[in-house]
Design a protein around this motif. Structure first.
Motif, PDB file in Angstrom:
ATOM      1  N   ALA A  65      -5.802  -0.799  -7.874  1.00 26.92           N
ATOM      2  CA  ALA A  65      -6.268   0.347  -6.867  1.00 26.92           C
ATOM      3  C   ALA A  65      -7.248  -0.136  -5.947  1.00 26.92           C
ATOM      4  O   ALA A  65      -8.054  -1.275  -6.083  1.00 26.92           O
ATOM      5  CB  ALA A  65      -6.986   1.195  -7.729  1.00 26.92           C
ATOM      6  N   THR A  66      -7.010   0.192  -4.543  1.00 27.66           N
ATOM      7  CA  THR A  66      -7.971  -0.179  -3.497  1.00 27.66           C
ATOM      8  C   THR A  66      -8.224   0.758  -2.481  1.00 27.66           C
ATOM      9  O   THR A  66      -7.517   1.934  -2.541  1.00 27.66           O
ATOM     10  CB  THR A  66      -7.242  -1.547  -2.622  1.00 27.66           C
ATOM     11  OG1 THR A  66      -5.942  -0.800  -2.237  1.00 27.66           O
ATOM     12  CG2 THR A  66      -6.824  -2.681  -3.380  1.00 27.66           C
ATOM     13  N   ALA A  67      -9.232   0.751  -1.575  1.00 26.70           N
ATOM     14  CA  ALA A  67      -9.445   1.345  -0.518  1.00 26.70           C
ATOM     15  C   ALA A  67     -10.193   0.773   0.654  1.00 26.70           C
ATOM     16  O   ALA A  67     -11.262   1.241   0.974  1.00 26.70           O
ATOM     17  CB  ALA A  67     -10.315   2.813  -1.268  1.00 26.70           C
ATOM     18  N   ASP A  68      -9.764  -0.372   0.920  1.00 22.21           N
ATOM     19  CA  ASP A  68     -10.177  -1.341   1.854  1.00 22.21           C
ATOM     20  C   ASP A  68     -10.043  -2.666   1.561  1.00 22.21           C
ATOM     21  O   ASP A  68      -9.825  -3.502   2.252  1.00 22.21           O
ATOM     22  CB  ASP A  68     -11.698  -1.031   2.203  1.00 22.21           C
ATOM     23  CG  ASP A  68     -11.809   0.039   3.252  1.00 22.21           C
ATOM     24  OD1 ASP A  68     -11.156   0.396   4.179  1.00 22.21           O
ATOM     25  OD2 ASP A  68     -12.941   0.406   3.224  1.00 22.21           O
TER      26      ASP A  68
ATOM     27  N   ALA B 265     -18.205  12.692   0.330  1.00 22.52           N
ATOM     28  CA  ALA B 265     -18.848  12.514  -1.056  1.00 22.52           C
ATOM     29  C   ALA B 265     -17.945  11.576  -1.879  1.00 22.52           C
ATOM     30  O   ALA B 265     -18.640  10.943  -2.719  1.00 22.52           O
ATOM     31  CB  ALA B 265     -18.615  14.006  -1.489  1.00 22.52           C
ATOM     32  N   ASP B 266     -16.668  11.436  -1.678  1.00 24.85           N
ATOM     33  CA  ASP B 266     -15.993  10.569  -2.318  1.00 24.85           C
ATOM     34  C   ASP B 266     -14.716  10.219  -1.607  1.00 24.85           C
ATOM     35  O   ASP B 266     -14.399  10.524  -0.377  1.00 24.85           O
ATOM     36  CB  ASP B 266     -15.471  11.264  -3.728  1.00 24.85           C
ATOM     37  CG  ASP B 266     -14.910  10.389  -4.867  1.00 24.85           C
ATOM     38  OD1 ASP B 266     -15.164   9.178  -4.582  1.00 24.85           O
ATOM     39  OD2 ASP B 266     -14.392  10.878  -5.605  1.00 24.85           O
ATOM     40  N   TYR B 267     -13.637   9.528  -2.217  1.00 25.03           N
ATOM     41  CA  TYR B 267     -12.565   8.929  -1.419  1.00 25.03           C
ATOM     42  C   TYR B 267     -11.430   8.672  -2.444  1.00 25.03           C
ATOM     43  O   TYR B 267     -11.780   8.616  -3.698  1.00 25.03           O
ATOM     44  CB  TYR B 267     -12.901   7.544  -0.616  1.00 25.03           C
ATOM     45  CG  TYR B 267     -13.492   6.515  -1.567  1.00 25.03           C
ATOM     46  CD1 TYR B 267     -12.622   5.460  -1.900  1.00 25.03           C
ATOM     47  CD2 TYR B 267     -14.591   6.637  -1.752  1.00 25.03           C
ATOM     48  CE1 TYR B 267     -13.112   4.491  -2.736  1.00 25.03           C
ATOM     49  CE2 TYR B 267     -15.486   5.572  -2.588  1.00 25.03           C
ATOM     50  CZ  TYR B 267     -14.524   4.603  -3.259  1.00 25.03           C
ATOM     51  OH  TYR B 267     -14.906   3.618  -4.124  1.00 25.03           O
ATOM     52  N   GLY B 268     -10.246   8.758  -2.086  1.00 20.69           N
ATOM     53  CA  GLY B 268      -8.932   8.483  -2.997  1.00 20.69           C
ATOM     54  C   GLY B 268      -8.869   6.992  -3.079  1.00 20.69           C
ATOM     55  O   GLY B 268      -9.304   6.043  -2.257  1.00 20.69           O
ATOM     56  N   ARG B 269      -7.956   6.586  -3.829  1.00 26.11           N
ATOM     57  CA  ARG B 269      -7.488   5.105  -4.127  1.00 26.11           C
ATOM     58  C   ARG B 269      -6.002   5.212  -3.904  1.00 26.11           C
ATOM     59  O   ARG B 269      -5.370   5.636  -4.435  1.00 26.11           O
ATOM     60  CB  ARG B 269      -7.814   4.476  -5.491  1.00 26.11           C
ATOM     61  CG  ARG B 269      -9.372   4.085  -5.759  1.00 26.11           C
ATOM     62  CD  ARG B 269     -10.564   5.393  -5.672  1.00 26.11           C
ATOM     63  NE  ARG B 269     -11.546   4.798  -6.119  1.00 26.11           N
ATOM     64  CZ  ARG B 269     -12.697   5.677  -6.040  1.00 26.11           C
ATOM     65  NH1 ARG B 269     -12.656   7.159  -6.035  1.00 26.11           N
ATOM     66  NH2 ARG B 269     -14.005   5.339  -6.819  1.00 26.11           N
ATOM     67  N   LEU B 270      -5.594   4.034  -3.091  1.00 25.29           N
ATOM     68  CA  LEU B 270      -4.304   3.654  -2.917  1.00 25.29           C
ATOM     69  C   LEU B 270      -3.814   2.540  -4.094  1.00 25.29           C
ATOM     70  O   LEU B 270      -4.746   2.000  -4.724  1.00 25.29           O
ATOM     71  CB  LEU B 270      -4.094   2.794  -1.756  1.00 25.29           C
ATOM     72  CG  LEU B 270      -4.504   3.208  -0.435  1.00 25.29           C
ATOM     73  CD1 LEU B 270      -4.769   2.503   0.757  1.00 25.29           C
ATOM     74  CD2 LEU B 270      -3.688   4.451  -0.079  1.00 25.29           C
ATOM     75  N   ILE B 271      -2.584   2.875  -4.477  1.00 22.61           N
ATOM     76  CA  ILE B 271      -2.216   1.990  -5.607  1.00 22.61           C
ATOM     77  C   ILE B 271      -1.030   1.134  -5.182  1.00 22.61           C
ATOM     78  O   ILE B 271      -0.154   1.491  -4.398  1.00 22.61           O
ATOM     79  CB  ILE B 271      -1.585   2.936  -6.700  1.00 22.61           C
ATOM     80  CG1 ILE B 271      -2.336   3.848  -7.272  1.00 22.61           C
ATOM     81  CG2 ILE B 271      -0.987   1.846  -7.611  1.00 22.61           C
ATOM     82  CD1 ILE B 271      -3.772   3.146  -8.169  1.00 22.61           C
ATOM     83  N   SER B 272      -1.052  -0.234  -5.290  1.00 19.55           N
ATOM     84  CA  SER B 272       0.154  -0.918  -5.078  1.00 19.55           C
ATOM     85  C   SER B 272       0.371  -1.572  -6.452  1.00 19.55           C
ATOM     86  O   SER B 272      -0.543  -2.327  -7.235  1.00 19.55           O
ATOM     87  CB  SER B 272      -0.699  -2.310  -4.127  1.00 19.55           C
ATOM     88  OG  SER B 272      -1.175  -1.676  -2.747  1.00 19.55           O
ATOM     89  N   ALA B 273       1.786  -1.641  -6.364  1.00 18.41           N
ATOM     90  CA  ALA B 273       2.165  -1.985  -7.878  1.00 18.41           C
ATOM     91  C   ALA B 273       3.609  -2.376  -7.965  1.00 18.41           C
ATOM     92  O   ALA B 273       4.276  -2.825  -6.917  1.00 18.41           O
ATOM     93  CB  ALA B 273       2.673  -0.677  -8.770  1.00 18.41           C
ATOM     94  N   ILE B 274       3.786  -3.523  -8.759  1.00 20.20           N
ATOM     95  CA  ILE B 274       4.762  -4.292  -8.928  1.00 20.20           C
ATOM     96  C   ILE B 274       5.509  -4.480 -10.422  1.00 20.20           C
ATOM     97  O   ILE B 274       4.570  -4.454 -11.233  1.00 20.20           O
ATOM     98  CB  ILE B 274       4.777  -5.892  -8.439  1.00 20.20           C
ATOM     99  CG1 ILE B 274       6.075  -6.664  -8.280  1.00 20.20           C
ATOM    100  CG2 ILE B 274       3.799  -6.625  -9.248  1.00 20.20           C
ATOM    101  CD1 ILE B 274       5.731  -7.781  -7.364  1.00 20.20           C
ATOM    102  N   ALA B 275       6.727  -4.355 -10.690  1.00 17.99           N
ATOM    103  CA  ALA B 275       7.165  -4.440 -11.808  1.00 17.99           C
ATOM    104  C   ALA B 275       8.558  -5.204 -12.003  1.00 17.99           C
ATOM    105  O   ALA B 275       9.130  -5.376 -10.810  1.00 17.99           O
ATOM    106  CB  ALA B 275       7.538  -3.108 -12.487  1.00 17.99           C
ATOM    107  N   LEU B 276       8.951  -5.954 -13.048  1.00 19.61           N
ATOM    108  CA  LEU B 276      10.231  -6.635 -13.216  1.00 19.61           C
ATOM    109  C   LEU B 276      11.242  -5.342 -13.316  1.00 19.61           C
ATOM    110  O   LEU B 276      10.663  -4.417 -14.109  1.00 19.61           O
ATOM    111  CB  LEU B 276      10.157  -7.442 -14.378  1.00 19.61           C
ATOM    112  CG  LEU B 276       9.369  -8.784 -14.177  1.00 19.61           C
ATOM    113  CD1 LEU B 276       9.346  -9.517 -15.520  1.00 19.61           C
ATOM    114  CD2 LEU B 276       9.987  -9.807 -13.162  1.00 19.61           C
TER     115      LEU B 276
END
Length: 255
Positions: free
Chosen positions: A104-107, A242-253
């Protein structure tokens, strides 16, 4: 809904750098907020994460997340931990097919790693603290411990705040140079006295280069300037939201 990298295009893996588009969240969180630590409605976050799993082609309970603490801690996962049991760490590695490792990231910088030859994947959260503290090296070492070969590892940095939008104090520049000689070159003069502009993506890519892995790359996208596609903690702060969302970066076999 998501971005991919040609450097990770391989039938042996699934990966996605999810944007903020394609979800059910509303308002500040619109729309694909995957942040378990945000104040968004839990049911909406859960639905967003189910959609991410569907896009990756994994089971809806197979998206693993961490309790991220801006460290160099890495964990080995064999299954997705329960919400209350998320390990306090900033990187994870696995050899289990169908288990999606989601950062999870937001910058900060999301890095996805893969050694398809030996069946090992990894994901790391690289803010300035983690990048300086060695999260890149720790992730590569953890992958090697699972059977990866350094020369076969590919790593891609996803959307991250870029230098023109990342003002820091000159004390941070001095801290970096003291810890890693040569790191001061990633700081440009700021517009205000006592401030500098930090090139976080450049520093992360340099750290990847130092690990002498097979290949590393970046999507070259800035979270701060692209409000239509990306959440940004710093943009939210400047707008006094007031708040912010989170980006998801994902990897899987591949399952």
């Amino acid at each position: 809904m998501f971005l991919t990298s040609p450097d990770l295009a391989d039938p042996a893996i699934r990966h996605a750098f999810f944007t903020r588009r394609g979800g059910v969240s509303e308002g500040l969180y619109a729309s694909l907020n995957g942040g378990l630590g945000s104040s968004d409605h839990a049911g909406r976050v859960a639905e967003n994460r189910r959609r991410m799993c569907a896009a990756l082609g994994v089971a809806e309970t197979a998206l693993a997340s961490l309790y991220q603490i801006h460290s160099a801690e890495v964990v080995v996962l064999t299954q997705a931990p329960a919400l209350a049991e998320r390990p306090k760490a900033d990187a994870m590695v696995s050899v289990v097919p169908g288990l999606a490792l989601g950062i999870a990231t937001a910058d900060c910088g999301p890095i996805l790693f893969a050694d398809t030859r030996n069946g090992v994947v990894g994901a790391a959260h690289a803010g300035w603290k983690g990048a300086l503290g060695g999260v890149v090296a720790a992730t590569v070492a953890a992958m090697e411990a699972l059977g990866a070969e350094r020369g076969s590892i590919v790593a891609v940095l996803g959307p991250t705040i870029h230098q023109p939008s990342y003002e820091v104090g000159t004390d941070l520049r001095d801290r970096f140079e003291d810890a890693v000689p040569g790191a001061a070159r990633f700081f440009a003069p700021g517009d205000r006295p006592g401030h500098a502009q930090f090139d976080l993506p450049g520093f992360v890519l340099w750290r990847l280069e130092q690990e002498e892995i097979g290949r590393h790359a970046s999507l070259g996208l800035c979270t701060y300037v692209d409000a239509e596609r990306f959440y940004s903690y710093r943009r939210t702060t400047h707008r006094q939201e007031a708040d912010y969302g989170r980006l998801i970066s994902a990897i899987a076999l591949a399952p």
